[in-house]
Design an enzyme around this catalytic site. Structure first.
Site, PDB file in Angstrom:
ATOM      1  N   ASP A  42      13.265 -18.454 -10.832  1.00  0.00           N
ATOM      2  CA  ASP A  42      13.556 -18.906 -12.189  1.00  0.00           C
ATOM      3  C   ASP A  42      12.335 -19.390 -12.950  1.00  0.00           C
ATOM      4  O   ASP A  42      12.148 -20.591 -13.101  1.00  0.00           O
ATOM      5  CB  ASP A  42      14.602 -20.036 -12.125  1.00  0.00           C
ATOM      6  CG  ASP A  42      15.164 -20.345 -13.489  1.00  0.00           C
ATOM      7  OD1 ASP A  42      14.871 -19.602 -14.427  1.00  0.00           O
ATOM      8  OD2 ASP A  42      15.899 -21.338 -13.603  1.00  0.00           O
ATOM      9  N   GLU A  52      10.104 -24.442 -20.052  1.00  0.00           N
ATOM     10  CA  GLU A  52      11.040 -25.231 -19.238  1.00  0.00           C
ATOM     11  C   GLU A  52      10.358 -25.819 -18.002  1.00  0.00           C
ATOM     12  O   GLU A  52      10.561 -26.973 -17.657  1.00  0.00           O
ATOM     13  CB  GLU A  52      12.219 -24.332 -18.822  1.00  0.00           C
ATOM     14  CG  GLU A  52      13.215 -25.026 -17.912  1.00  0.00           C
ATOM     15  CD  GLU A  52      14.411 -24.145 -17.551  1.00  0.00           C
ATOM     16  OE1 GLU A  52      14.472 -22.978 -17.990  1.00  0.00           O
ATOM     17  OE2 GLU A  52      15.295 -24.636 -16.820  1.00  0.00           O
ATOM     18  N   HIS A  58      10.083 -24.785  -7.607  1.00  0.00           N
ATOM     19  CA  HIS A  58      11.360 -25.461  -7.806  1.00  0.00           C
ATOM     20  C   HIS A  58      11.382 -26.870  -7.201  1.00  0.00           C
ATOM     21  O   HIS A  58      12.311 -27.239  -6.486  1.00  0.00           O
ATOM     22  CB  HIS A  58      12.490 -24.609  -7.202  1.00  0.00           C
ATOM     23  CG  HIS A  58      13.815 -24.810  -7.880  1.00  0.00           C
ATOM     24  ND1 HIS A  58      14.529 -25.978  -7.769  1.00  0.00           N
ATOM     25  CD2 HIS A  58      14.556 -24.004  -8.677  1.00  0.00           C
ATOM     26  CE1 HIS A  58      15.661 -25.865  -8.469  1.00  0.00           C
ATOM     27  NE2 HIS A  58      15.699 -24.681  -9.038  1.00  0.00           N
ATOM     28  N   GLU A 112      12.372  -9.975 -18.487  1.00  0.00           N
ATOM     29  CA  GLU A 112      12.593 -11.217 -19.254  1.00  0.00           C
ATOM     30  C   GLU A 112      11.548 -12.265 -18.881  1.00  0.00           C
ATOM     31  O   GLU A 112      11.432 -12.661 -17.726  1.00  0.00           O
ATOM     32  CB  GLU A 112      14.011 -11.745 -18.964  1.00  0.00           C
ATOM     33  CG  GLU A 112      14.357 -13.040 -19.689  1.00  0.00           C
ATOM     34  CD  GLU A 112      15.791 -13.521 -19.408  1.00  0.00           C
ATOM     35  OE1 GLU A 112      16.729 -12.694 -19.419  1.00  0.00           O
ATOM     36  OE2 GLU A 112      15.971 -14.725 -19.157  1.00  0.00           O
ATOM     37  N   ASN A 120      24.365 -18.764 -22.277  1.00  0.00           N
ATOM     38  CA  ASN A 120      25.553 -19.559 -21.935  1.00  0.00           C
ATOM     39  C   ASN A 120      26.366 -19.578 -23.219  1.00  0.00           C
ATOM     40  O   ASN A 120      26.170 -20.403 -24.091  1.00  0.00           O
ATOM     41  CB  ASN A 120      25.161 -20.964 -21.479  1.00  0.00           C
ATOM     42  CG  ASN A 120      24.453 -20.906 -20.134  1.00  0.00           C
ATOM     43  OD1 ASN A 120      24.820 -20.120 -19.256  1.00  0.00           O
ATOM     44  ND2 ASN A 120      23.424 -21.722 -19.971  1.00  0.00           N
ATOM     45  N   ARG A 128      22.272  -9.300 -17.835  1.00  0.00           N
ATOM     46  CA  ARG A 128      21.258 -10.072 -17.098  1.00  0.00           C
ATOM     47  C   ARG A 128      21.451 -10.006 -15.580  1.00  0.00           C
ATOM     48  O   ARG A 128      22.579 -10.037 -15.079  1.00  0.00           O
ATOM     49  CB  ARG A 128      21.259 -11.524 -17.553  1.00  0.00           C
ATOM     50  CG  ARG A 128      20.734 -11.644 -18.960  1.00  0.00           C
ATOM     51  CD  ARG A 128      20.767 -13.055 -19.443  1.00  0.00           C
ATOM     52  NE  ARG A 128      19.561 -13.799 -19.162  1.00  0.00           N
ATOM     53  CZ  ARG A 128      19.532 -15.002 -18.602  1.00  0.00           C
ATOM     54  NH1 ARG A 128      20.638 -15.572 -18.176  1.00  0.00           N
ATOM     55  NH2 ARG A 128      18.393 -15.620 -18.427  1.00  0.00           N
ATOM     56  N   GLU A 141      25.939 -19.117 -12.786  1.00  0.00           N
ATOM     57  CA  GLU A 141      25.989 -20.516 -13.222  1.00  0.00           C
ATOM     58  C   GLU A 141      27.261 -20.830 -14.005  1.00  0.00           C
ATOM     59  O   GLU A 141      27.219 -21.471 -15.044  1.00  0.00           O
ATOM     60  CB  GLU A 141      24.762 -20.850 -14.074  1.00  0.00           C
ATOM     61  CG  GLU A 141      23.475 -20.749 -13.307  1.00  0.00           C
ATOM     62  CD  GLU A 141      22.258 -21.236 -14.095  1.00  0.00           C
ATOM     63  OE1 GLU A 141      21.391 -21.872 -13.479  1.00  0.00           O
ATOM     64  OE2 GLU A 141      22.175 -20.977 -15.306  1.00  0.00           O
ATOM     65  N   ARG A 193      18.552 -17.925  -2.226  1.00  0.00           N
ATOM     66  CA  ARG A 193      18.792 -17.562  -3.633  1.00  0.00           C
ATOM     67  C   ARG A 193      17.828 -16.472  -4.108  1.00  0.00           C
ATOM     68  O   ARG A 193      18.159 -15.670  -4.994  1.00  0.00           O
ATOM     69  CB  ARG A 193      18.659 -18.823  -4.497  1.00  0.00           C
ATOM     70  CG  ARG A 193      18.807 -18.533  -5.965  1.00  0.00           C
ATOM     71  CD  ARG A 193      18.994 -19.811  -6.748  1.00  0.00           C
ATOM     72  NE  ARG A 193      18.412 -19.679  -8.074  1.00  0.00           N
ATOM     73  CZ  ARG A 193      18.203 -20.687  -8.897  1.00  0.00           C
ATOM     74  NH1 ARG A 193      18.524 -21.916  -8.535  1.00  0.00           N
ATOM     75  NH2 ARG A 193      17.681 -20.494 -10.080  1.00  0.00           N
ATOM     76  N   TRP A 225      19.986 -25.948  -5.391  1.00  0.00           N
ATOM     77  CA  TRP A 225      19.452 -26.666  -6.543  1.00  0.00           C
ATOM     78  C   TRP A 225      18.466 -27.734  -6.088  1.00  0.00           C
ATOM     79  O   TRP A 225      17.866 -28.414  -6.904  1.00  0.00           O
ATOM     80  CB  TRP A 225      20.582 -27.352  -7.320  1.00  0.00           C
ATOM     81  CG  TRP A 225      21.395 -26.405  -8.120  1.00  0.00           C
ATOM     82  CD1 TRP A 225      21.029 -25.163  -8.554  1.00  0.00           C
ATOM     83  CD2 TRP A 225      22.727 -26.611  -8.595  1.00  0.00           C
ATOM     84  NE1 TRP A 225      22.043 -24.588  -9.264  1.00  0.00           N
ATOM     85  CE2 TRP A 225      23.102 -25.452  -9.314  1.00  0.00           C
ATOM     86  CE3 TRP A 225      23.637 -27.659  -8.485  1.00  0.00           C
ATOM     87  CZ2 TRP A 225      24.346 -25.316  -9.913  1.00  0.00           C
ATOM     88  CZ3 TRP A 225      24.873 -27.526  -9.096  1.00  0.00           C
ATOM     89  CH2 TRP A 225      25.223 -26.360  -9.802  1.00  0.00           C
ATOM     90  N   LYS A 261      25.305 -12.745 -19.933  1.00  0.00           N
ATOM     91  CA  LYS A 261      25.104 -13.450 -18.667  1.00  0.00           C
ATOM     92  C   LYS A 261      26.484 -13.564 -18.045  1.00  0.00           C
ATOM     93  O   LYS A 261      27.369 -14.214 -18.608  1.00  0.00           O
ATOM     94  CB  LYS A 261      24.522 -14.838 -18.945  1.00  0.00           C
ATOM     95  CG  LYS A 261      24.457 -15.772 -17.735  1.00  0.00           C
ATOM     96  CD  LYS A 261      23.731 -17.081 -18.101  1.00  0.00           C
ATOM     97  CE  LYS A 261      23.714 -18.087 -16.958  1.00  0.00           C
ATOM     98  NZ  LYS A 261      22.959 -19.315 -17.292  1.00  0.00           N
ATOM     99  N   LYS A 302      14.576 -11.297 -14.780  1.00  0.00           N
ATOM    100  CA  LYS A 302      13.517 -12.295 -14.976  1.00  0.00           C
ATOM    101  C   LYS A 302      12.273 -11.878 -14.215  1.00  0.00           C
ATOM    102  O   LYS A 302      12.373 -11.201 -13.180  1.00  0.00           O
ATOM    103  CB  LYS A 302      13.973 -13.676 -14.489  1.00  0.00           C
ATOM    104  CG  LYS A 302      14.997 -14.335 -15.394  1.00  0.00           C
ATOM    105  CD  LYS A 302      15.262 -15.799 -14.993  1.00  0.00           C
ATOM    106  CE  LYS A 302      16.320 -16.392 -15.912  1.00  0.00           C
ATOM    107  NZ  LYS A 302      16.639 -17.816 -15.596  1.00  0.00           N
TER     108      LYS A 302
HETATM  109  O1  GCW Z   1      16.316 -21.426 -15.963  1.00  0.00           O
HETATM  110  C1  GCW Z   1      17.663 -21.612 -15.946  1.00  0.00           C
HETATM  111  C2  GCW Z   1      17.867 -22.679 -16.940  1.00  0.00           C
HETATM  112  C3  GCW Z   1      19.209 -22.631 -17.586  1.00  0.00           C
HETATM  113  C4  GCW Z   1      19.405 -21.214 -18.126  1.00  0.00           C
HETATM  114  C5  GCW Z   1      19.370 -20.247 -16.956  1.00  0.00           C
HETATM  115  C6  GCW Z   1      19.486 -18.805 -17.398  1.00  0.00           C
HETATM  116  C7  GCW Z   1      20.473 -20.508 -20.123  1.00  0.00           C
HETATM  117  O2  GCW Z   1      17.649 -23.914 -16.340  1.00  0.00           O
HETATM  118  O3  GCW Z   1      19.231 -23.586 -18.618  1.00  0.00           O
HETATM  119  O4  GCW Z   1      20.590 -21.095 -18.866  1.00  0.00           O
HETATM  120  O5  GCW Z   1      18.154 -20.365 -16.305  1.00  0.00           O
HETATM  121  O6  GCW Z   1      18.459 -18.163 -17.520  1.00  0.00           O
HETATM  122  O7  GCW Z   1      20.588 -18.323 -17.616  1.00  0.00           O
END
Ligand code: GCW
Length: 737
Positions: free
Chosen positions: A398, A426, A554, A420, A224, A338, A305, A369, A576, A301, A393
């Protein structure tokens, strides 16, 4: 001088009682406590011969010499020539002995590989640490020290090692104001304010630690992104870091904000097909490379988001990535683009959601999603330039405690794919839970995509052995901050370590890595290592069980992602909300992703679909990822889904209790400071495991309408008590960059 030596010696003799703050990581180099091993090492090593032809070779020699002097408690002579018991360090260019002897290695060491060989030279026994390049020598040096730190024989060495993946990169989600997104170990180690003038010793120690495990790249800034980092004053700061890291073989990368040409360049557009935009980036690259000739490239990115991206201009991800690729190519740089994308129209979750808000979630996310990354990227396979990697990822959603592998990993045979992982925890207890992530990494690396028939593991996709990749890479979202021990939880260091080791060689087992990390970080004592290895090896499964067993995902607190909140249904957009993912109702639990549901399963190869498509045969680890399962469905154990769910949650929390008991018995092996820290953190973990278990079961019980089986201690709090909890200042969500 004498006094400080005495002080040092005193510290050494006080042995395990000495407090350790964890700063030295796995590079502690305490004197070998085992007499037989000490004898063996001393009888093989008396001096070092190295021609310090470069900064890297100087570092290698200094590391080896000072490490050996501490480990062996002996003077290690600096030798001009290779005599008896000499460790010879170098490349064919810097050492005639190596030039001659390396020819016997029938193996291509490439640019980073090394050989550690016991040889006879003019009748004298030498140990040779050799490589084609200086950095290879440094990697070999650390590998040799690892052998000694883990008490392995060095009598007859014949080791050849070459990394399987070219770019082994840490991704820092560090902001320019030193906050760290999803960081739980203090603030960023990059002190942007005092750079470039002040070089913190930490920068050097960071580089050294990374080099010791083969990490060769670092993305300094958050995905970000903040355009400011691309302005001249910041680039000079970046240059200062790059200069520190260079001799350790570490390339620096930055995140590029897609609309930087507008934000800091004064342009009206950031359209990747606009000539002015492209020129702006080309000029920016010229400026960067003038300061940092070996700059690695950009991590981007986009359209995710709330981050700007090419879709904002009616262009595709390929258009965007290729524009960057073209301006980086003349300098030898690359783009890591990404694939973590989902509906770009909205902002980041925590910007939208305030805790306790009521209201209804919007319906923006009509599509599952799970499917979005594949849907956006699969059609672009083959359209990316040679110096682009699409960074995926490990799982489709996530970084959850357990995810099936991302279907994209088996769907882009004509694209360089980077994998990734997230080292920062987290979703795995953040800074306070002991969760060893190597088993999670291995589960993904070993997963079979079937893209080229059986055995098409994710590891082979990523290392390029399955598809002809022009570049290979693997990334780990760093768990490092300015806490004295780097990672907040002492066992967080193991995740950094395991990432580096697996990035170098994904064939290593989680056990092997745990064992070598423990020996170097704590002690070689067999009892200690066996017990703590068991704790580590069970820890990820324990976390899955007390958080999200059987394929739940999640269901954590919104925004900060701390703790359980499966009831949340009012977040800014449908996907979300935990309720969107678990879909609990009177009939059952889980997300139907088969043909009767979202059909996300169709994104996998037919063999994978078969493996997960039928709820009667689906691996139960993943069952709720792919099926809505009736509460009374018979699981393989013979229990109902509800019964099994209860058992898993209780087993997860019980496992943490067991971990605590095990650790409590190990006091005598560990210095007090680290022992107490782990002990107290395990207590927090136990409390939080019980919280997860109770909150989730009480909530799901409102649908299953069945009791928690009687042998289990009943939750003391009520569901409402749990629902009322608020954590507005939980760490890791400061997203001001
Ligand atoms: O897992 C989510 C996180 C965000 C993160 C996003 C991402 C950097 O909650 O905080 O932002 O993924 O991977 O871009």
């Amino acid at each position: 001088m004498k006094r400080s030596f005495l002080f040092f010696a005193l510290l050494m003799f006080s042995g395990v009682c000495r407090a350790e703050d964890g700063y030295r990581l796995w590079l502690r180099y305490n004197k070998i406590e085992n007499a037989a091993m000490l004898h063996q090492y001393r009888s093989n090593i008396s001096g070092i011969a190295a021609h310090e032809a470069s900064a890297t070779l100087m570092i290698a020699k200094k590391e080896l010499q000072s490490a050996l002097e501490h480990l062996l408690d002996a003077k290690i002579a600096d030798q001009q020539e290779a005599g008896d018991k000499t460790v010879v360090l170098g490349t064919p260019q810097t050492s005639p002995v190596i030039n001659r002897l390396l020819r016997s290695v029938n193996f291509n060491l490439g640019k980073e590989g090394y050989a550690i060989l016991t040889k006879k030279n003019d009748g004298k026994k030498i140990t040779m640490i050799a490589a084609n390049t200086d950095i290879g020598v440094l990697y070999g040096t650390f590998a040799f020290l690892r052998l000694i730190q883990t008490f392995q024989s060095i009598d007859e060495l014949s080791i050849v090692s070459v990394p399987k993946i070219q770019h082994r990169v840490l991704n820092h989600w560090d902001n320019l104001n030193r906050s760290v997104e999803r960081g739980y170990a203090g603030i960023s180690i990059w002190n942007w304010h005092t750079l470039p003038g002040y070089i913190d010793q930490r920068y050097i120690d960071y580089a050294r630690a990374n080099a010791s495990i083969g990490i060769n790249g670092t993305v300094l800034t958050n995905v970000n992104a903040n355009s400011l980092v691309l302005t001249r004053p910041y680039l000079e700061k970046v240059k200062a870091l790059a200069d520190v890291f260079r001799p350790y073989g570490i390339q620096v990368y930055l995140t590029a904000k897609f609309n930087a040409p507008v934000e800091i360049g004064g342009l009206k557009t950031a359209d990747p097909l606009n000539a002015e935009v492209k020129n702006w980036w080309a000029k920016k690259c010229d400026d960067i490379y003038e300061l940092i000739p070996d700059f690695g490239g950009f991590l981007i990115k986009a359209n995710s988001e709330g981050q700007p991206g090419p879709q904002g201009y009616g262009r595709t991800h390929a258009d965007g990535a290729n524009m960057f690729a073209d301006v980086l190519a003349p300098h030898g740089g690359m783009v890591m683009w990404r694939a973590f994308v989902y509906d770009a129209r909205v902002q980041k979750e925590e910007e939208h959601f305030s805790e306790g808000a009521t209201g209804h979630s919007s319906d923006i996310a009509a599509e599952d999603r799970f499917k979005q990354a594949y849907d956006e990227f699969k059609p672009l396979d083959g359209k990316f330039r040679k110096n682009v990697l699409v960074q995926v990822k490990n799982g489709p959603i996530d970084f959850q405690p357990r995810e099936p592998f991302s279907p994209l990993l088996g769907a882009m045979p004509q694209t360089n794919l980077a994998l990734e992982f997230q080292l920062t925890q987290e979703y795995l207890g953040q800074g306070t839970h002991l969760v060893y992530e190597a088993p999670l990494f291995k589960e993904c690396l070993n997963a079979d995509t079937y893209i080229r028939g059986e055995g098409s593991t994710v590891a082979k996709v990523i290392d390029g052995s399955l598809q002809r990749s022009t570049i290979t890479a693997i990334a780990g979202v760093a768990n490092i901050g300015n806490d004295i021990n780097w990672t907040a939880h002492p066992f967080g260091q193991a995740n950094w370590y395991a990432f580096g080791r697996l990035a170098w060689n994904h064939d290593l087992s989680s056990e092997e890595i745990a064992e070598e990390w423990l020996k170097q970080t704590f002690t070689n004592d067999g009892q200690f290592v066996a017990k703590v290895k068991d704790i580590m090896m069970g820890s990820r499964e324990a976390a899955v069980n007390y958080m999200t067993p059987l394929g739940l995902h999640h269901i954590m607190g919104t925004g900060h992602h701390y703790g359980p909140a499966p009831w949340v249904a009012n977040a800014g957009r449908a996907d979300w909300n935990p309720v969107y993912y678990h879909k609990a109702d009177q009939t059952g639990l889980g997300f139907d992703r088969t043909a009767t549901g979202s059909n996300a399963l169709a994104q996998y190869a037919p063999r994978v679909q078969q493996q997960w498509g039928n709820r009667n045969t689906c691996d139960e680890k993943f069952i709720l990822w792919f099926h809505h399962v009736p509460w009374n469905f018979r699981m393989k154990s013979g229990k109902t889904l509800w019964g099994e769910l209860c058992d898993k949650y209780y087993a997860g929390a019980a496992a943490v209790r067991w971990m605590e008991q095990q650790w409590d018995g190990l006091r005598k092996y560990v210095d007090r400071q680290r022992f107490e820290q782990v002990r107290m953190l395990l207590k927090i973990q136990e409390k939080e495991a019980v919280w997860w278990r109770n909150a989730c079961l009480l909530y799901f019980q409102t649908f299953s309408k069945q009791p928690i089986p009687g042998q289990n201690e009943p939750p003391r709090e009520s569901l409402d008590d749990y629902k009322r909890l608020r954590f507005p200042l939980a760490p890791g969500i400061n997203n001001v960059n």
